[in-house]
Scaffold this active site. Structure first.
Site, PDB file in Angstrom:
ATOM      1  N   LYS A   9       0.126   1.081  -2.143  1.00 38.64           N
ATOM      2  CA  LYS A   9      -1.273   0.720  -2.257  1.00 38.64           C
ATOM      3  C   LYS A   9      -1.421  -0.746  -2.720  1.00 38.64           C
ATOM      4  CE  LYS A   9      -2.909   5.453  -3.144  1.00 38.64           C
ATOM      5  NZ  LYS A   9      -3.598   6.316  -4.145  1.00 38.64           N
ATOM      6  N   TYR A  49      -9.139   8.921   4.158  1.00 42.42           N
ATOM      7  CA  TYR A  49      -9.569   9.693   2.996  1.00 42.42           C
ATOM      8  C   TYR A  49     -10.766  10.603   3.295  1.00 42.42           C
ATOM      9  CZ  TYR A  49      -6.243   7.604  -0.257  1.00 42.42           C
ATOM     10  OH  TYR A  49      -5.088   7.249  -0.934  1.00 42.42           O
ATOM     11  N   ASN A 112      -2.577   4.042  -8.749  1.00 40.59           N
ATOM     12  CA  ASN A 112      -1.333   4.800  -8.910  1.00 40.59           C
ATOM     13  C   ASN A 112      -0.280   4.455  -7.874  1.00 40.59           C
ATOM     14  OD1 ASN A 112      -2.535   5.956  -6.733  1.00 40.59           O
ATOM     15  ND2 ASN A 112      -2.760   7.996  -7.613  1.00 40.59           N
ATOM     16  N   HIS A 115       0.645   6.337  -1.909  1.00 43.64           N
ATOM     17  CA  HIS A 115       0.089   7.522  -1.255  1.00 43.64           C
ATOM     18  C   HIS A 115       1.210   8.195  -0.485  1.00 43.64           C
ATOM     19  CE1 HIS A 115      -2.270  10.180   1.295  1.00 43.64           C
ATOM     20  NE2 HIS A 115      -1.481   9.787   2.276  1.00 43.64           N
ATOM     21  N   GLU A 126      -2.107  11.549   9.446  1.00 37.86           N
ATOM     22  CA  GLU A 126      -2.089  10.227   8.800  1.00 37.86           C
ATOM     23  C   GLU A 126      -1.137   9.265   9.511  1.00 37.86           C
ATOM     24  OE1 GLU A 126      -1.164  11.155   4.732  1.00 37.86           O
ATOM     25  OE2 GLU A 126      -3.112  12.117   4.388  1.00 37.86           O
TER      26      GLU A 126
END
Ligand code: UDP
Ligand code: MG
Length: 153
Positions: A9, A49, A112, A115, A126
């Site tokens: 990310k 998402y 975080n 993914h 995805e």
């Protein structure tokens, strides 16, 4: 062989952790089948998402994911979806176990670092959002005979 989507990310790329994060998965013996750096558009973030569209954190999540480039990768290996999620750790950095990527490098709720697809269905969906079929590479590694036993294949 099973495949999954990894995103490093924006915080992971900005903090200069992309190489170390990829290295964790390479150390585990997972194989890279696709790799690129890219900027996620608002449309791609929304499609990726979509399962979270009704959650209170969704608008902030889309802002975060589109704020700077990400590294996108497809990883391959036996049980790779489960293995990758274990190496990532629990969703919130402050809750994730030490030894995991999130547990070692994040103390945040949203930021975080990584993914990873959470099921075979998500992985297929995805990977299709981030990679064209021609961008994924099939190849043999000579070390595979020491990393993958007959039971794993
Ligand atoms: N997230 C957040 N607040 C929450 C839950 C999730 O900001 O309360 C963010 C966080 O970046 C997380 C992402 O939304 O990685 C997607 O959430 P999910 O529950 O799918 O967690 P993951 O599969 O990434 O562990
Ligand atoms: Mg998720």
């Amino acid at each position: 062989m099973e495949r999954t989507l990894l995103l490093i990310k924006p915080d992971g790329v900005q903090r200069g952790l992309a190489g170390r994060i990829l290295g964790r998965f390479e150390d585990k013996g997972l194989k890279l089948a696709g790799l690129k750096i890219m900027r996620i558009s608002a449309d791609l973030a929304a499609r990726h998402y979509a399962p979270h569209v009704d959650k209170p954190f969704y608008p902030g999540l889309v802002r975060y994911m589109t704020s700077a480039p990400v590294v996108a990768a497809v990883l391959e290996g036996p049980r790779v979806i489960d293995t990758m999620r274990k190496l990532m750790g629990a969703t919130f950095g402050w809750k994730a176990e030490p030894g995991t990527i999130r547990g070692d490098f994040s103390n945040s709720t949203a930021y975080n670092l990584v993914h990873g697809s959470d099921s075979p269905e998500s992985a297929e969906r995805e990977i299709g959002l981030f990679f064209q079929p021609g961008e994924l590479v099939e190849y043999e590694r000579s070390l595979d005979s020491w990393l993958i036993s007959e039971d794993d294949a």
